[in-house]
Design an enzyme around this catalytic site. Sequence first.
Site, short mmCIF file in Angstrom:
data_model
loop_
_atom_site.label_atom_id
_atom_site.label_comp_id
_atom_site.label_asym_id
_atom_site.label_seq_id
_atom_site.Cartn_x
_atom_site.Cartn_y
_atom_site.Cartn_z
N GLN A 9 3.72 -1.93 8.45
CA GLN A 9 3.28 -1.27 9.68
C GLN A 9 1.78 -1.50 9.88
O GLN A 9 1.00 -1.42 8.94
CB GLN A 9 3.58 0.22 9.59
CG GLN A 9 3.29 1.00 10.86
CD GLN A 9 3.76 2.44 10.75
OE1 GLN A 9 4.53 2.78 9.87
NE2 GLN A 9 3.29 3.28 11.66
N SER A 87 4.61 -2.35 1.71
CA SER A 87 5.17 -1.11 2.25
C SER A 87 6.49 -1.38 2.98
O SER A 87 7.47 -1.78 2.35
CB SER A 87 4.14 -0.43 3.17
OG SER A 87 4.57 0.87 3.54
N LEU A 88 6.54 -1.23 4.30
CA LEU A 88 7.74 -1.56 5.06
C LEU A 88 8.24 -2.96 4.72
O LEU A 88 9.45 -3.22 4.64
CB LEU A 88 7.44 -1.49 6.55
CG LEU A 88 8.39 -2.23 7.48
CD1 LEU A 88 9.73 -1.52 7.55
CD2 LEU A 88 7.79 -2.44 8.85
N ARG A 112 14.12 5.22 7.67
CA ARG A 112 12.82 5.40 7.04
C ARG A 112 11.75 5.73 8.08
O ARG A 112 10.93 6.63 7.90
CB ARG A 112 12.43 4.13 6.29
CG ARG A 112 11.09 4.16 5.56
CD ARG A 112 10.87 2.79 4.91
NE ARG A 112 9.70 2.75 4.04
CZ ARG A 112 8.48 2.38 4.40
NH1 ARG A 112 8.25 2.02 5.67
NH2 ARG A 112 7.48 2.35 3.53
N HIS A 194 2.46 7.12 1.75
CA HIS A 194 2.30 6.81 0.33
C HIS A 194 1.50 7.88 -0.42
O HIS A 194 0.70 7.58 -1.30
CB HIS A 194 1.68 5.42 0.15
CG HIS A 194 2.50 4.33 0.78
ND1 HIS A 194 3.72 3.95 0.30
CD2 HIS A 194 2.29 3.59 1.89
CE1 HIS A 194 4.23 3.02 1.07
NE2 HIS A 194 3.38 2.78 2.06
N GLN A 243 8.53 4.71 -3.56
CA GLN A 243 7.48 4.02 -2.81
C GLN A 243 6.82 4.90 -1.75
O GLN A 243 5.62 4.80 -1.51
CB GLN A 243 8.07 2.77 -2.16
CG GLN A 243 7.07 1.87 -1.47
CD GLN A 243 7.59 1.39 -0.13
OE1 GLN A 243 7.89 2.20 0.75
NE2 GLN A 243 7.69 0.08 0.03
#
Length: 391
Positions: A9, A87-88, A112, A194, A243
């Site tokens: 993102q 991440s994503l 998510r 996170h 995560q």
Amino acid sequence: MIVFTFPGQGSQKPGMGAPWVGHPSWELVGEASAAVGRDIEHLLLEAPADELTETRNAQAATFVLSLVVLDAIERLGVEPAAVAGHSLGEYTALVAAGALAFEEGATLVAERGEAMQAAGRERAGGMAAVLGLDDDAVEVACARVDGDVWVANYNAPGQVVVAGSPEAIDDLAALAKEAGAKKVLPVPVSGAFHTPFMAPARERLRKALAATDVRDPELPTYANVDAAPHTDAREWLGLLGAQLCSPVRWRQTLHRLHDDGFGTYVEVGPGTVLTGLAKRTVSGARVLSVSTPADLDRLLEALAAPPAGAVGAHEGEHLFATERLVVSPAAGLFSPAGGLDPGLRLEPGDVLGTVGDHEVRSPFSGVVMGVLAVDGERVTASQPIAWLRTS
């Protein structure tokens, strides 16, 4: 060795899908829309910046476009030896590695995004990039703040992202500047990703993961949580859940990839954020990015050239990088166009024939070296139709 990396993102921008409209790989957009019950094409072509920045929209759009780009690269015959995502992007990497089916990945990413957006509304938070301090100095500054703020992303040397409550981030910024930080810049997101602020999203995601068929990745897939490669589906169920509340160890991942022998890093998807981080982190690496169809030719040209410092080249290296396959856009009976014979020169958009009601068009230029489907043959989607050589 080549590793494909996938952005997260923040790499999205309005209209980022426009260059891909009409490319055979664009069909994935319709498949993703059907899988999640949302108009992904609208997000990729028409959504304004404020709509696209929403967590649920940014994640869905970035995931799908990254896989459109991956599909286009795979049609050229270029494959990685490992994958990693920021991440994503970790979900994109798992689809690329065969651990998740495309539809399952799209569904998980949609859940998510919704969960993280809801968690951001439940507990207000934000993120900020600290530039010019090493990891330890940022961690010390976080520890000195009398409030909730943590390191969220270890991105590159001298670039660390923190997240937490708005007040704590303000205090952190002051302490970081006192310690010598060049800048502390806000990151335009809707939550403290996170960090422990995402605990509600983690519980929701874990339920979705429990209902998903996660398979063993076919390629080493490097995880954000520990910067290590994993090829066990059971481990990935735990890693994806962890995560959301753990920092993204991207700098450590890049160093581990380098230590494991990877010398070529290809960012696959919108933007060039990961390209910049790799250039800052891995000395001597060949760093490339593919975000538009025009980048496909540049990728092949770059891979055809030996890496900096290489002595000589293996037989066949240049041949591999200049050969391309035109594949079927759909399933059905193949009917070749007149004159489709070896030696024919094709330009982008030229028609090679039809598969049912669909035209088979070449997405690139080249000379036909061989026709791989015969008149009346029943072919499947993405089955090779012709073999071209660009030079």
